[in-house]
Design an enzyme around this catalytic site. Structure first.
Site, PDB file in Angstrom:
ATOM      1  N   ASP A  41       0.810  -1.225   0.000  1.00  0.00           N
ATOM      2  CA  ASP A  41       0.000   0.000   0.000  1.00  0.00           C
ATOM      3  C   ASP A  41       0.845   1.279   0.000  1.00  0.00           C
ATOM      4  O   ASP A  41       0.327   2.380   0.111  1.00  0.00           O
ATOM      5  CB  ASP A  41      -0.947   0.006   1.211  1.00  0.00           C
ATOM      6  CG  ASP A  41      -0.191  -0.042   2.530  1.00  0.00           C
ATOM      7  OD1 ASP A  41       1.064  -0.087   2.504  1.00  0.00           O
ATOM      8  OD2 ASP A  41      -0.844  -0.031   3.591  1.00  0.00           O
ATOM      9  N   ASP A 173      17.996  38.304  -5.408  1.00  0.00           N
ATOM     10  CA  ASP A 173      16.940  38.972  -4.630  1.00  0.00           C
ATOM     11  C   ASP A 173      17.521  39.451  -3.302  1.00  0.00           C
ATOM     12  O   ASP A 173      18.649  39.110  -2.938  1.00  0.00           O
ATOM     13  CB  ASP A 173      15.711  38.062  -4.411  1.00  0.00           C
ATOM     14  CG  ASP A 173      16.081  36.722  -3.787  1.00  0.00           C
ATOM     15  OD1 ASP A 173      17.107  36.643  -3.090  1.00  0.00           O
ATOM     16  OD2 ASP A 173      15.326  35.748  -4.004  1.00  0.00           O
ATOM     17  N   LYS A 196      13.856  41.799  -7.309  1.00  0.00           N
ATOM     18  CA  LYS A 196      12.916  40.744  -7.746  1.00  0.00           C
ATOM     19  C   LYS A 196      11.526  40.915  -7.127  1.00  0.00           C
ATOM     20  O   LYS A 196      11.404  41.246  -5.958  1.00  0.00           O
ATOM     21  CB  LYS A 196      13.493  39.369  -7.345  1.00  0.00           C
ATOM     22  CG  LYS A 196      12.516  38.211  -7.421  1.00  0.00           C
ATOM     23  CD  LYS A 196      13.172  36.873  -7.102  1.00  0.00           C
ATOM     24  CE  LYS A 196      12.527  36.167  -5.940  1.00  0.00           C
ATOM     25  NZ  LYS A 196      13.088  34.853  -5.627  1.00  0.00           N
ATOM     26  N   ASP A 222      22.945  31.769  -5.313  1.00  0.00           N
ATOM     27  CA  ASP A 222      21.671  31.534  -4.619  1.00  0.00           C
ATOM     28  C   ASP A 222      21.805  30.259  -3.792  1.00  0.00           C
ATOM     29  O   ASP A 222      22.700  29.447  -4.032  1.00  0.00           O
ATOM     30  CB  ASP A 222      20.518  31.393  -5.616  1.00  0.00           C
ATOM     31  CG  ASP A 222      19.178  31.865  -5.029  1.00  0.00           C
ATOM     32  OD1 ASP A 222      19.093  32.024  -3.791  1.00  0.00           O
ATOM     33  OD2 ASP A 222      18.228  32.068  -5.795  1.00  0.00           O
TER      34      ASP A 222
HETATM   35  C1  R5P Z   1      14.299  32.400  -2.557  1.00  0.00           C
HETATM   36  O1  R5P Z   1      14.087  32.891  -1.463  1.00  0.00           O
HETATM   37  C2  R5P Z   1      15.330  31.342  -2.758  1.00  0.00           C
HETATM   38  O2  R5P Z   1      16.582  31.743  -2.281  1.00  0.00           O
HETATM   39  C3  R5P Z   1      15.458  30.980  -4.226  1.00  0.00           C
HETATM   40  O3  R5P Z   1      15.844  32.126  -4.947  1.00  0.00           O
HETATM   41  C4  R5P Z   1      14.149  30.507  -4.750  1.00  0.00           C
HETATM   42  O4  R5P Z   1      13.538  29.641  -3.853  1.00  0.00           O
HETATM   43  C5  R5P Z   1      14.358  29.788  -6.048  1.00  0.00           C
HETATM   44  O5  R5P Z   1      13.101  29.362  -6.510  1.00  0.00           O
HETATM   45  P1  R5P Z   1      12.833  29.273  -8.065  1.00  0.00           P
HETATM   46  O6  R5P Z   1      14.017  28.551  -8.668  1.00  0.00           O
HETATM   47  O7  R5P Z   1      11.547  28.494  -8.166  1.00  0.00           O
HETATM   48  O8  R5P Z   1      12.688  30.667  -8.592  1.00  0.00           O
END
Ligand code: R5P
Length: 319
Positions: A41, A173, A196, A222
């Protein structure tokens, strides 16, 4: 590295067996024998095939997609270990899912990162070892020790090898400024930021760059690439503002939805990511993966020997 101690045990959940095997060979320890399967399951079935009594156990399980499945499996492994009288259980979560929901920034929403921390602790986890949490304050959600590593120490080597001159670091961002500032400090170059606006879960709008990028090579940093909307839109606006080469460096390659296609067609010539999450299926041609296995192996050795983990990062501390 040659390391032998019969009481250190390394156990893999099914989320990233490749990374656990790589760590095992750095540590020179065998993987703990276990069967992790599914009942008809879909419920998770676990059986350990070794005596765990008194052992110092490191369980590797990043909670990337499928997030809920991987989290429940981790909780059940931890429960199994606790009931098998393991001496200490460390959840090694190179990627900690649900981290983006770390505050109540509007009415009637959960603080999911806190819920995940609560259930991990109540299942019996003694320590957490993780990499690049979305926000460092999430460490405080756990009332147990959290060792937090930075993938910048391994991604940075790949960036240095590119010998990029006239380099500028850019955060896509405002939330990523702390991470980008740390990159800029270690590479000794200026910091810029993209303005952003998120319109939906997978769509963002970017119109301005704060700081000069014209005629510069840009390292776009990032913590994660999820749908790749953020990073590819940032690469586009950077090129529009006159950037020469755009290189992306991101820790967690979640790569869901349209991410692969977006990265394949984006303005960045290279996308450096780490393997905190298992990368499966078709990947974009410009993707280069750097392994965090040596970093995790060093941290596990230090935790096991009760040595400082932060000493690993003296040279790359976040500004
Ligand atoms: C935002 O706060 C994170 O640091 C990333 O920039 C974000 O989560 C990336 O998400 P995606 O690739 O969907 O734009």
């Amino acid at each position: 590295m040659s390391y032998k101690d019969s009481r250190l045990k390394l156990l893999s959940g099914s989320a990233h067996t490749e990374l656990t095997s790589e760590i095992a060979s750095y540590l020179d320890v065998p993987l703990t024998a276990a069967s992790i399967g599914r009942f008809p399951d879909g419920e998770i079935d676990i059986k350990l095939h070794e005596d765990m009594r008194g052992s110092d156990v490191f369980v590797l399980q990043p909670t990337g997609p499928p997030v809920n499945e991987n989290m429940i499996e981790l909780l059940l492994i931890v429960d199994t270990l606790r009931r098998a009288s393991a001496g200490r259980i460390t959840a090694v979560m190179p990627y900690f899912g649900y981290a983006r929901k770390d505050r109540k920034d509007e009415g009637r929403v959960p603080i999911s990162a806190k819920v995940m921390a609560n259930i991990l602790v109540s299942s019996g986890v003694d320590r957490v070892l993780t990499i690049d949490l979305h926000a460092q304050q999430i460490q405080g959600f756990f009332d147990i020790p959290v060792d937090h590593l930075w993938a910048r120490s391994v991604l940075g080597e790949a960036v240095q090898e590119m010998n990029l001159d006239n380099l500028v670091v850019c955060s896509p961002d405002v939330g990523g400024v702390k991470l980008a500032r740390a990159w800029a400090k270690s590479l000794r170059c200026p910091l810029t930021i993209v303005d952003k606006r998120r319109v939906s879960g997978d769509t963002v709008v970017m119109e301005n760059v704060i700081g000069a990028v014209e005629g510069c090579n840009v390292l776009l940093t990032d913590d994660m690439i999820s749908t790749a909307g953020t990073i590819t839109e940032a690469a586009r606006i950077l090129k529009e503002k006159g950037a020469l080469r755009v290189i992306i460096a991101a820790t967690h390659a979640v790569l869901c939805g349209p991410a692969v296609e977006r990265l394949q067609n984006c303005a960045a010539e290279k996308v450096l990511v780490s393997n905190t999450i298992a990368l499966r299926g078709a990947l974009p041609d410009n993707l280069e993966v750097v392994s965090v296995a040596p970093l995790l192996a060093r941290a596990i050795t230090r935790i096991h020997r009760e040595e400082s983990v932060s000493a690993l990062f003296e040279e790359v501390k976040t500004a």
